[in-house]
Design a protein around this motif. Structure first.
Motif, PDB file in Angstrom:
ATOM      1  N   SER A 135     -18.729   8.909  -5.335  1.00  0.00           N
ATOM      2  CA  SER A 135     -18.264   7.700  -4.636  1.00  0.00           C
ATOM      3  C   SER A 135     -19.096   7.443  -3.385  1.00  0.00           C
ATOM      4  O   SER A 135     -19.403   6.283  -3.061  1.00  0.00           O
ATOM      5  CB  SER A 135     -16.778   7.825  -4.275  1.00  0.00           C
ATOM      6  OG  SER A 135     -16.550   8.850  -3.323  1.00  0.00           O
ATOM      7  N   ILE A 156     -15.575   2.675  -5.330  1.00  0.00           N
ATOM      8  CA  ILE A 156     -14.114   2.627  -5.181  1.00  0.00           C
ATOM      9  C   ILE A 156     -13.444   3.306  -6.366  1.00  0.00           C
ATOM     10  O   ILE A 156     -12.516   4.096  -6.211  1.00  0.00           O
ATOM     11  CB  ILE A 156     -13.642   1.161  -5.054  1.00  0.00           C
ATOM     12  CG1 ILE A 156     -14.123   0.562  -3.730  1.00  0.00           C
ATOM     13  CG2 ILE A 156     -12.120   1.062  -5.175  1.00  0.00           C
ATOM     14  CD1 ILE A 156     -13.995  -0.948  -3.660  1.00  0.00           C
ATOM     15  N   GLY A 157     -13.955   2.997  -7.566  1.00  0.00           N
ATOM     16  CA  GLY A 157     -13.388   3.606  -8.771  1.00  0.00           C
ATOM     17  C   GLY A 157     -13.528   5.120  -8.768  1.00  0.00           C
ATOM     18  O   GLY A 157     -12.589   5.851  -9.122  1.00  0.00           O
ATOM     19  N   ARG A 189     -11.054   6.634  -6.291  1.00  0.00           N
ATOM     20  CA  ARG A 189      -9.677   6.635  -6.831  1.00  0.00           C
ATOM     21  C   ARG A 189      -9.498   7.757  -7.855  1.00  0.00           C
ATOM     22  O   ARG A 189      -8.455   8.416  -7.892  1.00  0.00           O
ATOM     23  CB  ARG A 189      -9.356   5.280  -7.459  1.00  0.00           C
ATOM     24  CG  ARG A 189      -9.239   4.133  -6.450  1.00  0.00           C
ATOM     25  CD  ARG A 189      -8.543   2.940  -7.088  1.00  0.00           C
ATOM     26  NE  ARG A 189      -8.660   1.741  -6.284  1.00  0.00           N
ATOM     27  CZ  ARG A 189      -7.964   1.486  -5.178  1.00  0.00           C
ATOM     28  NH1 ARG A 189      -7.083   2.372  -4.739  1.00  0.00           N
ATOM     29  NH2 ARG A 189      -8.128   0.355  -4.525  1.00  0.00           N
ATOM     30  N   ARG A 190     -10.501   7.970  -8.677  1.00  0.00           N
ATOM     31  CA  ARG A 190     -10.405   9.058  -9.664  1.00  0.00           C
ATOM     32  C   ARG A 190     -10.333  10.410  -8.960  1.00  0.00           C
ATOM     33  O   ARG A 190      -9.582  11.307  -9.382  1.00  0.00           O
ATOM     34  CB  ARG A 190     -11.603   9.014 -10.618  1.00  0.00           C
ATOM     35  CG  ARG A 190     -11.592   7.834 -11.572  1.00  0.00           C
ATOM     36  CD  ARG A 190     -12.612   8.006 -12.687  1.00  0.00           C
ATOM     37  NE  ARG A 190     -13.992   8.040 -12.202  1.00  0.00           N
ATOM     38  CZ  ARG A 190     -14.735   6.958 -11.989  1.00  0.00           C
ATOM     39  NH1 ARG A 190     -14.229   5.754 -12.208  1.00  0.00           N
ATOM     40  NH2 ARG A 190     -15.985   7.073 -11.566  1.00  0.00           N
ATOM     41  N   LEU A 201      -9.055  10.995  -6.056  1.00  0.00           N
ATOM     42  CA  LEU A 201      -7.725  11.129  -5.446  1.00  0.00           C
ATOM     43  C   LEU A 201      -6.645  11.385  -6.488  1.00  0.00           C
ATOM     44  O   LEU A 201      -5.632  12.028  -6.190  1.00  0.00           O
ATOM     45  CB  LEU A 201      -7.397   9.877  -4.636  1.00  0.00           C
ATOM     46  CG  LEU A 201      -8.242   9.719  -3.366  1.00  0.00           C
ATOM     47  CD1 LEU A 201      -8.076   8.333  -2.769  1.00  0.00           C
ATOM     48  CD2 LEU A 201      -7.861  10.795  -2.344  1.00  0.00           C
ATOM     49  N   GLU A 202      -6.847  10.896  -7.697  1.00  0.00           N
ATOM     50  CA  GLU A 202      -5.909  11.199  -8.775  1.00  0.00           C
ATOM     51  C   GLU A 202      -5.931  12.690  -9.091  1.00  0.00           C
ATOM     52  O   GLU A 202      -4.887  13.296  -9.393  1.00  0.00           O
ATOM     53  CB  GLU A 202      -6.262  10.394 -10.029  1.00  0.00           C
ATOM     54  CG  GLU A 202      -5.923   8.905  -9.915  1.00  0.00           C
ATOM     55  CD  GLU A 202      -6.436   8.120 -11.113  1.00  0.00           C
ATOM     56  OE1 GLU A 202      -6.993   8.757 -12.049  1.00  0.00           O
ATOM     57  OE2 GLU A 202      -6.294   6.890 -11.114  1.00  0.00           O
ATOM     58  N   TRP A 250     -10.615   9.761   0.446  1.00  0.00           N
ATOM     59  CA  TRP A 250      -9.935   8.664   1.143  1.00  0.00           C
ATOM     60  C   TRP A 250     -10.932   7.863   1.974  1.00  0.00           C
ATOM     61  O   TRP A 250     -10.914   6.632   1.970  1.00  0.00           O
ATOM     62  CB  TRP A 250      -8.836   9.217   2.056  1.00  0.00           C
ATOM     63  CG  TRP A 250      -7.644   9.768   1.360  1.00  0.00           C
ATOM     64  CD1 TRP A 250      -7.336  11.080   1.166  1.00  0.00           C
ATOM     65  CD2 TRP A 250      -6.575   9.025   0.758  1.00  0.00           C
ATOM     66  NE1 TRP A 250      -6.148  11.208   0.475  1.00  0.00           N
ATOM     67  CE2 TRP A 250      -5.665   9.963   0.224  1.00  0.00           C
ATOM     68  CE3 TRP A 250      -6.315   7.667   0.620  1.00  0.00           C
ATOM     69  CZ2 TRP A 250      -4.495   9.572  -0.436  1.00  0.00           C
ATOM     70  CZ3 TRP A 250      -5.149   7.276  -0.037  1.00  0.00           C
ATOM     71  CH2 TRP A 250      -4.270   8.222  -0.556  1.00  0.00           C
ATOM     72  N   LEU A 269     -13.046   5.754  -0.258  1.00  0.00           N
ATOM     73  CA  LEU A 269     -12.268   4.661  -0.833  1.00  0.00           C
ATOM     74  C   LEU A 269     -12.175   3.486   0.134  1.00  0.00           C
ATOM     75  O   LEU A 269     -12.495   2.340  -0.216  1.00  0.00           O
ATOM     76  CB  LEU A 269     -10.865   5.152  -1.198  1.00  0.00           C
ATOM     77  CG  LEU A 269      -9.857   4.054  -1.582  1.00  0.00           C
ATOM     78  CD1 LEU A 269     -10.329   3.310  -2.833  1.00  0.00           C
ATOM     79  CD2 LEU A 269      -8.471   4.649  -1.799  1.00  0.00           C
ATOM     80  N   GLU A 322      -4.643  -1.740   2.536  1.00  0.00           N
ATOM     81  CA  GLU A 322      -4.405  -0.612   1.632  1.00  0.00           C
ATOM     82  C   GLU A 322      -4.174   0.672   2.420  1.00  0.00           C
ATOM     83  O   GLU A 322      -3.347   1.500   2.037  1.00  0.00           O
ATOM     84  CB  GLU A 322      -5.558  -0.451   0.652  1.00  0.00           C
ATOM     85  CG  GLU A 322      -5.294   0.646  -0.358  1.00  0.00           C
ATOM     86  CD  GLU A 322      -6.034   0.457  -1.672  1.00  0.00           C
ATOM     87  OE1 GLU A 322      -6.227   1.473  -2.361  1.00  0.00           O
ATOM     88  OE2 GLU A 322      -6.413  -0.679  -2.007  1.00  0.00           O
TER      89      GLU A 322
END
Length: 210
Positions: free
Chosen positions: A6, A19-20, A23-24, A26-27, A36, A39, A55
């Motif tokens: 990222s 961004i994608g 997010r992955r 953070l999942e 974070w 992101l 957000e």
């Protein structure tokens, strides 16, 4: 892996993909601080600071609350929120959050984003007219980066603040010195637009009102 990806994608200007990836990451693990950071940085660059701040506000209030129990993760997010506020033009609020984050960082010996936080605090101080504080914030930011605890990209903002300050005071030799330092410090391809912007603004200040 996704966190590092990222950061690289954001640096390359592929913010949507960055961004994608964040997010992955953070999942997989929501405790990864830089996921974070990447992101919200990607969101700010891709969709604007207000989107990133909206957000960020969805993060639980306890994470961003400035308390003695605040830890490294909280300091980083509070720093980021202050930086984004300054970037969005909310100077007083942003400067206050930057100062709080830096105080907490010193208390907890956390340096995450502190170089960028000092840099954006310096910019806010310049725009708010607190000119005597600008060199102090910049020098503190320089010290963090020089110690290897920061990112050399922060130099761009620090030298820009010093250049604007000197130009605003009519100290053209000093302004040119800071501008040259900015040009010599910027990473290849990383801050060319930033350098051009500062050079243009410095020239406008010297030319005076038209």
């Amino acid at each position: 892996m996704e966190t590092a990806l990222s950061a690289v994608l954001n640096f390359l200007g592929r913010h949507e993909e960055g961004i994608g990836a964040a997010r992955r990451a953070l999942e997989l693990d929501p405790s990864v601080t830089y996921a974070w950071v990447n992101l919200y940085t990607g969101l700010a660059l891709d969709q604007g600071t207000q989107t990133a701040l909206r957000e960020l506000s969805q993060v639980t209030p306890t994470v961003l609350r400035a308390t003695p129990e605040t830890g490294p993760h909280d300091v980083a997010l509070l720093s980021l929120r202050g930086i984004l506020r300054v970037a969005s033009g909310s100077l007083k609020r942003g400067a206050e959050e930057c100062r709080t984050a830096l105080e907490l960082g010193r208390a907890h010996r956390v340096s995450t984003l502190s170089d960028f936080t000092h840099a954006h605090l310096a910019i806010a101080q310049h725009l708010l007219g607190d000119w005597e504080d600008v060199p102090i914030s910049c020098e503190r930011g320089f010290a963090i980066t020089a110690n290897g605890e920061g990112d050399t990209a922060a130099y761009a903002w620090e030298y820009a603040a010093l250049c604007w300050l000197a130009a605003g005071r009519g100290e053209w030799a000093a302004a040119l010195e800071h501008l040259h330092a900015l040009e010599n410090r910027h990473r290849p391809g990383g801050h060319r637009a930033h350098v051009c912007l500062v050079r243009g603004q410095q020239g406008d200040l010297r030319a005076g009102p038209r």
